[in-house]
Design a protein around this motif. Structure first.
Motif, mmCIF file in Angstrom:
data_model
loop_
_atom_site.group_PDB
_atom_site.id
_atom_site.type_symbol
_atom_site.label_atom_id
_atom_site.label_comp_id
_atom_site.label_asym_id
_atom_site.label_seq_id
_atom_site.Cartn_x
_atom_site.Cartn_y
_atom_site.Cartn_z
ATOM 1 N N GLY A 91 31.449 -14.247 -27.006
ATOM 2 C CA GLY A 91 31.819 -16.018 -27.112
ATOM 3 C C GLY A 91 30.947 -16.549 -27.932
ATOM 4 N N ALA B 272 30.326 -23.044 -30.023
ATOM 5 C CA ALA B 272 29.267 -23.890 -30.235
ATOM 6 C C ALA B 272 28.262 -23.811 -29.114
ATOM 7 C CB ALA B 272 29.777 -25.275 -29.799
ATOM 8 N N ASP C 47 33.346 -11.524 -30.262
ATOM 9 C CA ASP C 47 34.121 -12.656 -30.375
ATOM 10 C C ASP C 47 35.590 -12.351 -30.935
ATOM 11 O OD1 ASP C 47 33.483 -16.079 -30.048
ATOM 12 O OD2 ASP C 47 35.367 -15.655 -31.083
ATOM 13 N N CYS D 93 30.221 -16.547 -22.912
ATOM 14 C CA CYS D 93 30.080 -17.734 -23.406
ATOM 15 C C CYS D 93 31.557 -18.169 -23.861
ATOM 16 C CB CYS D 93 28.930 -18.059 -24.475
ATOM 17 S SG CYS D 93 28.252 -19.525 -24.336
ATOM 18 N N THR D 94 32.548 -17.446 -23.563
ATOM 19 C CA THR D 94 33.996 -17.633 -24.214
ATOM 20 C C THR D 94 34.403 -18.788 -23.461
ATOM 21 O OG1 THR D 94 34.635 -16.162 -22.322
ATOM 22 C CG2 THR D 94 34.004 -15.162 -24.027
ATOM 23 N N GLN E 242 38.340 -16.845 -19.900
ATOM 24 C CA GLN E 242 37.908 -15.530 -20.262
ATOM 25 C C GLN E 242 36.596 -14.719 -19.653
ATOM 26 O OE1 GLN E 242 39.740 -13.319 -22.040
ATOM 27 N NE2 GLN E 242 41.470 -14.780 -21.828
ATOM 28 N N HIS F 145 34.926 -10.537 -18.822
ATOM 29 C CA HIS F 145 33.522 -10.010 -19.498
ATOM 30 C C HIS F 145 32.486 -9.815 -18.446
ATOM 31 C CE1 HIS F 145 35.461 -10.165 -23.355
ATOM 32 N NE2 HIS F 145 35.730 -11.357 -23.140
ATOM 33 N N GLU G 3 28.322 -18.676 -18.414
ATOM 34 C CA GLU G 3 28.446 -20.085 -18.526
ATOM 35 C C GLU G 3 29.201 -20.721 -17.545
ATOM 36 O OE1 GLU G 3 27.421 -23.032 -19.481
ATOM 37 O OE2 GLU G 3 25.967 -22.178 -20.863
ATOM 38 N N PRO H 268 32.545 -23.056 -16.028
ATOM 39 C CA PRO H 268 32.464 -22.515 -14.787
ATOM 40 C C PRO H 268 32.366 -21.340 -14.758
ATOM 41 C CG PRO H 268 34.810 -22.986 -15.379
ATOM 42 C CD PRO H 268 33.895 -23.482 -16.693
ATOM 43 N N ALA I 27 25.049 -20.210 -15.373
ATOM 44 C CA ALA I 27 24.041 -21.065 -16.016
ATOM 45 C C ALA I 27 24.305 -22.576 -15.503
ATOM 46 C CB ALA I 27 24.374 -20.835 -17.516
ATOM 47 N N HIS J 188 36.853 -27.110 -14.927
ATOM 48 C CA HIS J 188 35.984 -27.111 -16.008
ATOM 49 C C HIS J 188 34.642 -27.885 -15.665
ATOM 50 C CE1 HIS J 188 34.550 -26.527 -20.059
ATOM 51 N NE2 HIS J 188 34.268 -27.923 -20.083
ATOM 52 N N ASP K 269 42.211 -16.646 -36.432
ATOM 53 C CA ASP K 269 42.687 -16.712 -35.390
ATOM 54 C C ASP K 269 43.605 -17.845 -34.958
ATOM 55 O OD1 ASP K 269 40.940 -18.592 -34.821
ATOM 56 O OD2 ASP K 269 39.870 -18.022 -32.845
ATOM 57 N N TYR L 260 42.862 -20.952 -34.346
ATOM 58 C CA TYR L 260 42.382 -21.974 -33.304
ATOM 59 C C TYR L 260 42.395 -23.463 -34.140
ATOM 60 C CZ TYR L 260 39.458 -24.673 -30.240
ATOM 61 O OH TYR L 260 38.996 -25.752 -29.465
HETATM 62 N N1 LIG Z 1 26.838 -25.904 -19.510
HETATM 63 C C1 LIG Z 1 26.977 -26.645 -20.467
HETATM 64 O O1 LIG Z 1 26.545 -27.807 -20.589
HETATM 65 C C2 LIG Z 1 28.156 -26.349 -21.346
HETATM 66 C C3 LIG Z 1 28.147 -26.915 -22.673
HETATM 67 C C4 LIG Z 1 29.191 -26.603 -23.622
HETATM 68 C C5 LIG Z 1 29.816 -25.666 -23.150
HETATM 69 N N2 LIG Z 1 29.766 -24.895 -21.952
HETATM 70 C C6 LIG Z 1 30.587 -23.616 -21.634
HETATM 71 O O2 LIG Z 1 30.431 -22.703 -22.819
HETATM 72 C C7 LIG Z 1 31.694 -22.090 -23.044
HETATM 73 C C8 LIG Z 1 32.058 -21.869 -24.390
HETATM 74 O O3 LIG Z 1 32.281 -23.283 -24.752
HETATM 75 P P1 LIG Z 1 32.056 -24.065 -26.439
HETATM 76 O O4 LIG Z 1 32.073 -25.193 -26.244
HETATM 77 O O5 LIG Z 1 31.168 -23.195 -26.997
HETATM 78 O O6 LIG Z 1 33.748 -23.509 -26.871
HETATM 79 P P2 LIG Z 1 33.964 -22.838 -28.401
HETATM 80 O O7 LIG Z 1 35.321 -23.210 -28.524
HETATM 81 O O8 LIG Z 1 33.030 -23.411 -29.379
HETATM 82 O O9 LIG Z 1 33.597 -21.465 -28.189
HETATM 83 C C9 LIG Z 1 34.495 -20.454 -27.615
HETATM 84 C C10 LIG Z 1 34.222 -19.207 -28.143
HETATM 85 O O10 LIG Z 1 35.073 -18.073 -27.353
HETATM 86 C C11 LIG Z 1 35.744 -17.366 -28.302
HETATM 87 N N3 LIG Z 1 36.787 -16.961 -27.536
HETATM 88 C C12 LIG Z 1 37.951 -17.234 -27.220
HETATM 89 N N4 LIG Z 1 38.891 -16.125 -26.488
HETATM 90 C C13 LIG Z 1 38.076 -15.213 -26.336
HETATM 91 C C14 LIG Z 1 37.983 -14.005 -25.977
HETATM 92 N N5 LIG Z 1 39.235 -13.631 -25.334
HETATM 93 N N6 LIG Z 1 37.027 -12.917 -25.885
HETATM 94 C C15 LIG Z 1 35.815 -13.511 -26.446
HETATM 95 N N7 LIG Z 1 35.595 -14.715 -27.094
HETATM 96 C C16 LIG Z 1 36.743 -15.676 -26.964
HETATM 97 C C17 LIG Z 1 36.319 -18.454 -29.363
HETATM 98 O O11 LIG Z 1 36.693 -17.762 -30.582
HETATM 99 C C18 LIG Z 1 34.890 -19.313 -29.362
HETATM 100 O O12 LIG Z 1 34.162 -18.728 -30.608
HETATM 101 C C19 LIG Z 1 32.825 -22.412 -21.956
HETATM 102 O O13 LIG Z 1 32.836 -21.649 -20.988
HETATM 103 C C20 LIG Z 1 31.952 -23.798 -21.522
HETATM 104 O O14 LIG Z 1 32.409 -24.251 -20.425
HETATM 105 C C21 LIG Z 1 28.694 -25.256 -21.251
#
Ligand SMILES: NC(=O)c1ccc[n+]([C@@H]2O[C@H](COP(=O)([O-])OP(=O)(O)OC[C@H]3O[C@@H](n4cnc5c(N)ncnc54)[C@H](O)[C@@H]3O)[C@@H](O)[C@H]2O)c1
Length: 423
Positions: free
Chosen positions: A11, A14, A36, A81-82, A86, A90, A104, A106, A131, A189, A267, A269
């Motif tokens: 994953g 961001a 990813d 971090c997906t 998902q 993993h 990450e 939840p 985390a 979430h 993809d 998205y």
């Molecule tokens: N702890 C925090 O403060 C915090 C902050 C932001 C995000 N997060 C968590 O981080 C995770 C990612 O969030 P984000 O903001 O980076 O979202 P994002 O959309 O930027 O990234 C998610 C990634 O997962 C990939 N993905 C989608 N389906 C997949 C699969 N089947 N297998 C592998 N990868 C796959 C996507 O292509 C993407 O690159 C989430 O679980 C979110 O809750 C936590």
């Protein structure tokens, strides 16, 4: 010197950038593999490794090949971090392969996934760290320490309000989070932040949850009703989105463009949907009443369409009251990418019975969840760093989730939900 810890990240969106950078900065860690569904996003992480940090690039793997990746790259730690739904898949692959797993928040999004992860963690004796970074914010640590030290006696009730503003809060209605199947809705979430904090602060687990939640502000029908809707599906390429304060313009921000717009051919998205268009299956306004196994109760409200962002939490105890007010962003500007902070962004106040109140001074860093992210990363990856005992366990991950899952069920049944019924 011992060999560096070999880390893979699945994953590469961001949030994962924080891990890629932190791991590249450390001498004792190496990012050796990335996975990813979207190779363009993964390539950006490789650029962080090579161009920003002069490291070797990591190999790239499709998510179906994570088990092979763990062996081929001799991975010690898998960072998950997906998108939320998902995570479980993993985590299970990592635990079954006997690797350390960091996920990450939840931890997972459904009761079935929670059961499978708990079973696998017990059976394999595996090391799974969740985390929950808000635990590492010094303010939140101070609240826990004050409560544990008896500053207000025994806690009888909690009143907790969390506001997400029309910048950050709206984002959940543009992105994959708007789809309940991907995020579990905001009750799930956000469970790894809000409900975990309460469990941790009170050293308690939820018993029953009653709630009313609905999509009250965003969505197509609400947008029409509130007179806020403009007619477009996504902002990019839509003349109707020009001047819409709720529109996110991916091409105006080089990072968003590279991560999402340029990656769309891989993809499909779409990151910039209209928050007042159809297809949203989550709530933006929710009120909960939760009871805990310590006997405490909580009233909680989440609003995802507020003019400012932050939270207010108050604990009522047998010896007084403790209040924490935090402003994470004072106001949101149209199309703005940044938070606006006032000078005084928090106040932690103890009000003992029969005594004048006193404020507790806590040094908090700006950004990175009040310094929580930096401390979390150290606890996760630096052998001698403090805070390992603060890392959330799989059981903590499940306890946080259960409040969110029970809330979702209560939203649909209209009845209080015993948490024990869920697992
Ligand atoms: N702890 C925090 O403060 C915090 C902050 C932001 C995000 N997060 C968590 O981080 C995770 C990612 O969030 P984000 O903001 O980076 O979202 P994002 O959309 O930027 O990234 C998610 C990634 O997962 C990939 N993905 C989608 N389906 C997949 C699969 N089947 N297998 C592998 N990868 C796959 C996507 O292509 C993407 O690159 C989430 O679980 C979110 O809750 C936590």
């Amino acid at each position: 010197m011992s060999d560096p810890q070999r880390v893979a990240i699945v994953g590469t969106g961001a949030r994962a950038q924080m891990y890629t950078r932190a791991l590249a900065e450390r001498d004792h860690t190496r990012v050796v593999a990335l996975s990813d569904v979207n190779p363009t996003r993964a390539r950006l992480h490789n650029r962080i490794l090579t161009d920003e940090h002069g490291r070797a690039p990591a190999t790239f793997w499709h998510p179906d090949d994570v088990a092979r990746m763990l062996d081929a790259e001799r991975v010690d730690t898998l960072v998950v971090c997906t998108v939320d739904a998902q995570h479980a898949r993993h985590i299970l692959t990592g635990l079954e392969a006997g690797r350390r797993v960091v996920t990450e928040k939840p931890m997972v999004t459904t009761a079935g996934q929670a059961r499978r992860v708990l079973d696998a963690a017990d059976r394999t004796g595996g090391d799974l760290a969740v985390a929950f970074n808000y635990r590492f914010n010094p303010l939140h640590r101070a609240v826990r320490d004050l409560l544990a030290a008896g500053a207000i006696g025994r806690v009888l009730s909690v009143h907790f309000e969390w506001l997400l503003d029309v910048r950050h809060g709206a984002d959940y209605f543009r992105r994959w989070h708007r789809d309940r199947a991907s995020s579990g809705g905001l009750a799930v979430h956000k469970s790894g932040h809000h409900f975990d904090l309460v469990n941790w602060w009170l050293d308690a687990a939820p018993v029953t949850v009653y709630g009313a939640g609905r999509l009250a502000f965003y969505g197509e029908r609400n947008g029409v009703r509130h007179g806020l809707r403009r007619d477009y599906a996504r902002a990019h390429g839509s003349p109707e989105a020009a001047g819409d304060p709720f529109a996110l313009h991916l091409d105006a921000d080089p990072e968003l463009r590279a991560l999402y717009l340029d990656a769309e051919p891989d993809d499909g998205y779409v990151r910039d949907r209209n928050v007042f268009a159809g297809g949203i299956s989550i709530e933006d306004d929710m009120a909960l009443v939760v009871t805990y196994d310590t006997g405490a109760t909580m009233t909680y409200h989440l609003t995802a369409y507020a003019p400012w962002e932050g939270y207010r939490v108050a604990f009522n105890g047998t010896g007084g009251r403790l209040e924490l007010d935090v402003t994470e962003s004072g106001w949101a500007e149209p199309g703005g990418a940044h938070a606006h902070l006032d000078a005084a962004s928090h106040r932690l106040r103890v009000r003992p019975l029969w005594e004048p109140p006193r404020d507790v001074e806590v040094a908090v860093e700006s950004g990175g969840h009040g310094g929580g992210d930096r401390r979390l990363l150290a606890a996760l990856f630096d052998p001698d760093a403090p805070g390992r005992e603060t890392l959330a366990t799989p059981r903590d991950g499940v306890n946080a989730l259960l409040t969110g899952l029970a809330a979702n069920r209560s939203f649909t049944t209209g009845m209080p939900v015993p948490v024990a019924d869920l697992l």
